[in-house]
Scaffold this motif. Structure first.
Motif, PDB file in Angstrom:
ATOM      1  N   PHE A  11       0.866  -1.190   0.000  1.00  0.00           N
ATOM      2  CA  PHE A  11       0.000   0.000   0.000  1.00  0.00           C
ATOM      3  C   PHE A  11       0.895   1.230   0.000  1.00  0.00           C
ATOM      4  O   PHE A  11       2.095   1.157   0.304  1.00  0.00           O
ATOM      5  N   SER A  43      -0.819  -5.230  -4.545  1.00  0.00           N
ATOM      6  CA  SER A  43      -1.525  -4.056  -4.046  1.00  0.00           C
ATOM      7  C   SER A  43      -3.002  -4.233  -4.386  1.00  0.00           C
ATOM      8  O   SER A  43      -3.378  -5.163  -5.113  1.00  0.00           O
ATOM      9  N   ASN A  85      -6.203   2.736   4.550  1.00  0.00           N
ATOM     10  CA  ASN A  85      -7.093   2.714   3.389  1.00  0.00           C
ATOM     11  C   ASN A  85      -8.280   1.820   3.724  1.00  0.00           C
ATOM     12  O   ASN A  85      -8.112   0.627   3.974  1.00  0.00           O
ATOM     13  N   LEU A  88      -8.491  -1.421   1.796  1.00  0.00           N
ATOM     14  CA  LEU A  88      -7.541  -2.453   2.203  1.00  0.00           C
ATOM     15  C   LEU A  88      -8.000  -3.125   3.488  1.00  0.00           C
ATOM     16  O   LEU A  88      -7.915  -4.351   3.624  1.00  0.00           O
TER      17      LEU A  88
END
Length: 320
Positions: A11, A43, A85, A88
């Motif tokens: 990330f 990612s 995030n 994520l």
């Protein structure tokens, strides 16, 4: 032998060493025994990410919808964990439980906690963020001392290089001690540290006292671990009553005099075991333990290894 997938989740603002350190360990194992590990980086969308140091990392793939049944998922830390995030975090919440082993390096534990994957578990992270992890996620049992913690299939490690120690422990679990030892020597870390080894020294663990009598006592303890370091003796050096000294020392340093003395003596003995050929009995005396048995009990309690075993693990082998 079953091939394991080792997947590193990348990330933006990731700490590059959190990725490359453990990755080099698994890559070394794969070179030693081809077919052991399929190492991948990913990612969210498969696009390159920029690390906190400015290094751009190009992942192998995007984080997919499925994890292989034999996947070790590694979540590194870095500045990007400060404001995680949400996509994520959601991916980890959904897919993390499917991993055979779930691993975090440094503040990657914050991402696992945000995804609810550390609830009810014992975990650690970089010492500077243990307080935040505990405050933000009260369901996590945060242990600020060890360099890594194993709780079932979940493993969390402390700051940066401790990820290498954890990776070596996982390789040893998979392939045996000889393979892990060979990798450690190649990386010039020689032998892995046990997970319950403290993250930092006694001097770093304790705050430096503000008032001179207590700073002088701290210096005295460090320079004279083999002397009488009872509360009564230390209080006399500070010209205080034992009761007043004990309260004030803890207020100044954040730990009791006894615990500070224990850490200094352990650290002193460890250095001698690692750096000298002095005998166990001599080291036990010079470190303030008095007898080899007393030092053995202290090492087993703090490090999970007797002094002789500790030396065997962590003193470099003589050059041939």
């Amino acid at each position: 032998m079953t091939q394991r997938t080792v997947l590193f989740a990348l990330f933006d603002a990731v700490q590059s060493l959190d990725v490359t350190g453990p990755l080099e360990v698994f890559a070394g194992a794969e070179k030693h025994k081809p077919g052991t590990y399929d190492i991948r980086t990913a990612s969210l969308d498969g696009a390159p990410v920029r690390s906190s140091s400015g290094l751009t990392l190009a992942p192998d793939q995007a984080l997919g919808d499925r994890l292989d049944a034999h996947t070790t998922l590694v979540v590194p830390g870095g500045q990007g964990t400060r404001t995680p995030n949400p996509d994520l975090v959601e991916w980890l919440r959904e897919h993390g439980p499917r991993a055979e082993r779930l691993v975090s390096v440094c503040t990657g534990a914050i991402l696992l906690a945000a995804a609810g994957l550390l609830d009810g578990r014992r975990a650690t992270t970089h010492w500077a963020y243990c307080g935040k992890l505990a405050r933000d996620h009260p369901g996590v049992e945060v242990d600020p001392d060890p360099i890594y913690v194993r709780d079932g299939h979940v493993a969390t490690s402390a700051g940066v290089t401790s990820g290498i120690d954890l990776a070596l422990a996982l390789v040893e679990e998979d392939l045996g001690r000889d393979v892990a030892l060979g990798i450690a020597r190649h990386l010039v870390v020689f032998l892995r540290r046990p997970g319950n080894q403290a993250q930092f020294s006694a001097q770093l663990a304790a705050q430096t006292a503000q008032r001179e009598p207590f700073r002088e006592v701290q210096r005295w303890i460090t320079e004279h671990p083999d002397t009488d370091l009872t509360v009564e003796a230390l209080a006399a050096r500070a010209s205080l009553s034992p009761r007043h000294f004990a309260r004030a020392f803890q207020a100044e340093t954040g730990m009791t005099p006894g615990r500070y003395v224990d850490r200094v003596r352990l650290e002193h003995a460890r250095r001698l075991l690692e750096d000298t050929g002095d005998g166990i009995e001599e080291i036990s005396r010079s470190s303030g333990y008095g007898t080899p048995e007393a030092m053995r009990r202290a090492f087993l309690k703090a490090l999970g290894a007797a002094p002789a075993e500790y030396r065997r693990r962590f003193r470099p082998a003589p050059a041939r």
